[in-house]
Design a protein around this motif. Structure first.
Motif, PDB file in Angstrom:
ATOM      1  N   ASN A  80       0.817  -1.214   0.000  1.00  0.00           N
ATOM      2  CA  ASN A  80       0.000   0.000   0.000  1.00  0.00           C
ATOM      3  C   ASN A  80       0.854   1.270   0.000  1.00  0.00           C
ATOM      4  O   ASN A  80       0.315   2.363  -0.115  1.00  0.00           O
ATOM      5  N   ASP A 147       3.886  -9.379  -8.226  1.00  0.00           N
ATOM      6  CA  ASP A 147       2.465  -9.098  -8.453  1.00  0.00           C
ATOM      7  C   ASP A 147       1.910  -9.980  -9.568  1.00  0.00           C
ATOM      8  O   ASP A 147       0.774 -10.454  -9.495  1.00  0.00           O
ATOM      9  N   SER A 150       1.357 -13.398  -8.200  1.00  0.00           N
ATOM     10  CA  SER A 150       0.170 -13.392  -7.335  1.00  0.00           C
ATOM     11  C   SER A 150      -1.102 -13.430  -8.173  1.00  0.00           C
ATOM     12  O   SER A 150      -2.092 -14.055  -7.790  1.00  0.00           O
ATOM     13  N   TYR A 151      -1.073 -12.793  -9.312  1.00  0.00           N
ATOM     14  CA  TYR A 151      -2.217 -12.839 -10.234  1.00  0.00           C
ATOM     15  C   TYR A 151      -2.458 -14.273 -10.705  1.00  0.00           C
ATOM     16  O   TYR A 151      -3.584 -14.769 -10.697  1.00  0.00           O
ATOM     17  N   ASP A 155      -5.183 -15.620  -8.042  1.00  0.00           N
ATOM     18  CA  ASP A 155      -6.303 -14.950  -8.717  1.00  0.00           C
ATOM     19  C   ASP A 155      -6.495 -13.525  -8.211  1.00  0.00           C
ATOM     20  O   ASP A 155      -7.617 -13.029  -8.133  1.00  0.00           O
ATOM     21  N   GLU A 156      -5.399 -12.875  -7.854  1.00  0.00           N
ATOM     22  CA  GLU A 156      -5.476 -11.478  -7.452  1.00  0.00           C
ATOM     23  C   GLU A 156      -5.574 -10.608  -8.694  1.00  0.00           C
ATOM     24  O   GLU A 156      -5.475 -11.094  -9.819  1.00  0.00           O
ATOM     25  N   GLU A 157      -5.745  -9.328  -8.482  1.00  0.00           N
ATOM     26  CA  GLU A 157      -5.893  -8.387  -9.586  1.00  0.00           C
ATOM     27  C   GLU A 157      -4.677  -8.454 -10.507  1.00  0.00           C
ATOM     28  O   GLU A 157      -3.536  -8.528 -10.050  1.00  0.00           O
ATOM     29  N   LYS A 158      -4.940  -8.432 -11.821  1.00  0.00           N
ATOM     30  CA  LYS A 158      -3.845  -8.477 -12.798  1.00  0.00           C
ATOM     31  C   LYS A 158      -3.047  -7.182 -12.719  1.00  0.00           C
ATOM     32  O   LYS A 158      -3.611  -6.088 -12.759  1.00  0.00           O
ATOM     33  N   PRO A 159      -1.718  -7.284 -12.584  1.00  0.00           N
ATOM     34  CA  PRO A 159      -0.910  -6.062 -12.505  1.00  0.00           C
ATOM     35  C   PRO A 159      -0.854  -5.351 -13.848  1.00  0.00           C
ATOM     36  O   PRO A 159      -1.000  -5.971 -14.903  1.00  0.00           O
ATOM     37  N   GLN A 160      -0.637  -4.062 -13.785  1.00  0.00           N
ATOM     38  CA  GLN A 160      -0.457  -3.288 -15.006  1.00  0.00           C
ATOM     39  C   GLN A 160       0.894  -3.659 -15.605  1.00  0.00           C
ATOM     40  O   GLN A 160       1.634  -4.465 -15.052  1.00  0.00           O
TER      41      GLN A 160
END
Length: 173
Positions: A80, A147, A150-151, A155-160
């Motif tokens: 964060n 990240d 983790s995606y 199944d976390e948010e897809k990183p940019q």
């Protein structure tokens, strides 16, 4: 069962981080030596050397750095933070690992894996300012890759894109 599955995925994530960034760390040194025109070549192979271009010890050192940063990146208190804050922590962590392992391998065991004593702004010949700057930039890649894992694993948010991470760094976001 859910805890066991998540634990297994976490371990797999960290093993992949270790393997990928251990390899990257080796290649960063080879590319840097090629760029600086200081490749050793086959005739002067040193102890624990990969064709005289890098030390095989760079693999676990680089892997350890990625696992440490990736483990931090799993904590909300870290991810964060603004990107520049994450990079300060990550790059400093890599520099600290390089200093500690340099003191152990080079000064204590006398393996002479690296010596930055001729570089400006070095500390004990084990770390140098120019490399530290590279480690800060590399930490962005480690954060992005963690990240990305983790995606795929959680199944976390897809990183940019990786580029967007560097843009966030430049914009102090």
């Amino acid at each position: 069962m859910e805890y066991s599955n998540r634990s297994s995925k976490y371990l797999k994530n960290k093993v992949i981080n270790f393997l990928v960034f251990g390899s990257i760390y080796l290649n960063v040194e080879i590319i840097t030596r090629a760029y600086c025109k200081c490749l050793v070549g086959f005739n002067n192979i040193t102890k624990w050397s990969l064709c005289g271009w890098t030390s095989l010890w760079m693999f676990p050192i680089g892997g350890l750095c990625a696992v440490l940063i990736g483990s931090l990146n799993d904590r909300p208190r870290y991810y964060n933070l603004k990107m520049w804050q994450q990079v300060i922590i990550g790059g400093s962590l890599i520099s600290a690992v390089e200093l500690i392992t340099g003191v152990f391998f080079n000064l204590y065991l006398h393996l002479n894996l690296w010596d930055y004593s001729e570089n400006k702004f070095n500390f004990m010949g084990q770390i140098s300012l120019q490399n530290c700057i590279l480690w800060y930039l590399l930490s962005v890649v480690v954060i992005w890759f963690d990240d990305l894992l983790s995606y795929y694993f959680y199944d976390e948010e897809k990183p940019q894109s990786l580029l967007s991470y560097f843009i966030r760094l430049i914009k102090f976001q």
